[in-house]
Scaffold this motif. Structure first.
Motif, mmCIF file in Angstrom:
data_model
loop_
_atom_site.group_PDB
_atom_site.id
_atom_site.type_symbol
_atom_site.label_atom_id
_atom_site.label_comp_id
_atom_site.label_asym_id
_atom_site.label_seq_id
_atom_site.Cartn_x
_atom_site.Cartn_y
_atom_site.Cartn_z
ATOM 1 N N MET A 2 -3.342 -5.405 86.765
ATOM 2 C CA MET A 2 -2.603 -4.596 85.629
ATOM 3 C C MET A 2 -1.603 -3.689 86.216
ATOM 4 N N GLY A 3 -1.412 -3.530 87.433
ATOM 5 C CA GLY A 3 -0.460 -2.657 88.027
ATOM 6 C C GLY A 3 0.881 -2.639 87.751
ATOM 7 N N ARG A 4 1.288 -4.013 87.476
ATOM 8 C CA ARG A 4 2.663 -3.865 86.924
ATOM 9 C C ARG A 4 3.010 -3.328 85.641
ATOM 10 N N TYR A 5 1.993 -3.249 84.889
ATOM 11 C CA TYR A 5 2.148 -2.648 83.594
ATOM 12 C C TYR A 5 1.853 -1.329 83.331
ATOM 13 N N THR A 32 9.834 -0.666 89.162
ATOM 14 C CA THR A 32 9.634 -1.579 90.072
ATOM 15 C C THR A 32 9.431 -3.084 89.464
ATOM 16 N N THR A 33 8.774 -3.083 88.631
ATOM 17 C CA THR A 33 8.177 -4.344 87.774
ATOM 18 C C THR A 33 9.617 -4.865 87.317
ATOM 19 N N LEU A 34 10.571 -4.017 86.586
ATOM 20 C CA LEU A 34 11.719 -4.466 86.082
ATOM 21 C C LEU A 34 12.680 -5.187 87.305
ATOM 22 N N SER A 35 12.640 -4.420 88.494
ATOM 23 C CA SER A 35 13.613 -5.073 89.310
ATOM 24 C C SER A 35 13.213 -6.531 89.924
ATOM 25 N N LEU A 36 11.771 -6.612 89.708
ATOM 26 C CA LEU A 36 11.140 -7.853 90.195
ATOM 27 C C LEU A 36 11.206 -8.943 89.083
ATOM 28 N N ARG A 37 11.586 -8.538 87.764
ATOM 29 C CA ARG A 37 11.205 -9.628 86.650
ATOM 30 C C ARG A 37 12.566 -10.430 86.790
ATOM 31 N N ASN A 38 13.700 -10.247 87.177
ATOM 32 C CA ASN A 38 14.895 -11.185 87.356
ATOM 33 C C ASN A 38 14.520 -12.355 88.274
ATOM 34 N N THR A 79 3.058 -14.668 92.454
ATOM 35 C CA THR A 79 2.079 -13.862 92.516
ATOM 36 C C THR A 79 2.330 -12.916 93.825
ATOM 37 N N SER A 80 2.967 -13.191 94.926
ATOM 38 C CA SER A 80 3.134 -12.558 96.072
ATOM 39 C C SER A 80 3.987 -11.405 95.639
ATOM 40 N N LEU A 81 5.059 -11.559 94.900
ATOM 41 C CA LEU A 81 6.050 -10.735 94.613
ATOM 42 C C LEU A 81 4.968 -9.282 93.815
ATOM 43 N N TYR A 82 4.344 -9.667 93.028
ATOM 44 C CA TYR A 82 3.363 -8.366 92.439
ATOM 45 C C TYR A 82 2.404 -7.871 93.301
ATOM 46 N N THR A 83 2.023 -8.570 94.445
ATOM 47 C CA THR A 83 0.913 -8.332 94.937
ATOM 48 C C THR A 83 0.982 -7.640 96.404
ATOM 49 N N ASN A 84 2.104 -8.289 97.248
ATOM 50 C CA ASN A 84 2.458 -8.148 98.494
ATOM 51 C C ASN A 84 3.795 -7.091 98.744
ATOM 52 N N SER A 85 4.582 -7.272 97.789
ATOM 53 C CA SER A 85 5.932 -6.445 98.060
ATOM 54 C C SER A 85 5.744 -5.072 97.630
ATOM 55 N N HIS A 86 4.859 -4.911 96.901
ATOM 56 C CA HIS A 86 4.841 -3.442 96.368
ATOM 57 C C HIS A 86 3.117 -3.095 96.058
#
Length: 254
Positions: free
Chosen positions: A25-28, A35-41, A124-131
């Motif tokens: 739930m970290g992305r929310y 950060t989440t919006l920057s990865l969404r695209n 999954t890696s974008l949300y778990t490893n990048s930040h």
């Protein structure tokens, strides 16, 4: 639940809904919105590729709406040629070409499936490893409440997970049993049965053991009195029922 405009009644939706054993739930979190919006695209682009691959796989599995896969059509043609009485160099070339096409299709299907798996892992890696902040709020599944039946009626039961195990407790009225995780998902994800989860509860993954030994506590006096009185009424009902049953048996014997 949804309203059926044809039957003019509420109906239960049995669509498949697959839930995860652990969610992030970290992305929310409010502080992670930029950060989440920057990865969404990036995620959307990968989702588009996954969708295109799924469409290709569906077309291969149902060639031109025939209900049969492209491979099945080619196999039928190849087998027909092989069983033909008239063998010739031209026919042998045709059979060889069909076998080669079958191998290419099989390879293409595996490529599409592997690509999708890789894309899912990249998302999954974008949300778990990048930040690191995006993967800080992790929750593990704790309980699943299930309803079996239609919109107007049915039966309820609950599953409670057993920590550090693939097993669950199933609480079904007065019966408590153990079930595997696979059985829990089968009975609660909908799609093919009348049973489906209506509530899924998660707890923080940081709580390795969210069970604790029951401790003695003081029950509210009013509640305790009410329960004791209700138990007495129930005992009188049982006694009355047993007496009535005994009298009925005596009358039957006479």
């Amino acid at each position: 639940m949804e309203y059926d405009t044809v039957k003019k009644a509420v109906k239960k939706v049995h669509d498949t809904f697959r839930y995860l054993n652990e969610i992030n739930m970290g992305r929310y979190a409010y502080e992670n919105i930029p950060t989440t919006l920057s990865l969404r695209n990036l995620v959307l682009k990968k989702r588009e590729l996954i969708s295109a691959n799924k469409t290709s796989l569906a077309n291969l599995a149902n060639h031109k709406g025939s209900g049969k896969s492209l491979s099945e059509h080619l196999i039928y043609s190849r087998d027909f040629l092989q069983e033909s009485c008239q063998h010739s160099p031209t026919m042998e070339i045709a059979i060889s070409c069909l076998n080669e096409q079958l191998q290419q299709i099989d390879h293409h299907i595996k490529e599409l499936e592997n690509d999708n798996q890789k894309l899912e892992e990249e998302i999954t890696s974008l949300y778990t490893n990048s930040h690191q902040s995006l993967s800080s709020e992790r929750y593990q599944i704790h309980a699943v409440f299930v309803h079996d039946g239609a919109a107007a009626a049915g039966h309820y039961w609950a599953y409670i997970s057993i920590p550090n195990s693939d097993e669950w407790f199933k609480f079904n009225d007065i019966t408590v049993s153990k079930e595997t995780s696979a059985e829990v998902h089968k009975e609660s994800e909908g799609g093919h049965l009348k049973s489906a989860a209506y509530c899924v509860i998660y707890v923080p993954s940081s709580q390795k053991n969210h069970y604790s030994e029951a401790e003695d506590f003081e029950v509210n006096t009013h509640f305790k009195t009410e329960v004791l009185e209700d138990n007495k009424r129930f005992e009188k009902e049982i006694e009355s029922w047993l007496n009535k049953k005994q009298n009925d048996n005596c009358l039957h014997v006479d």
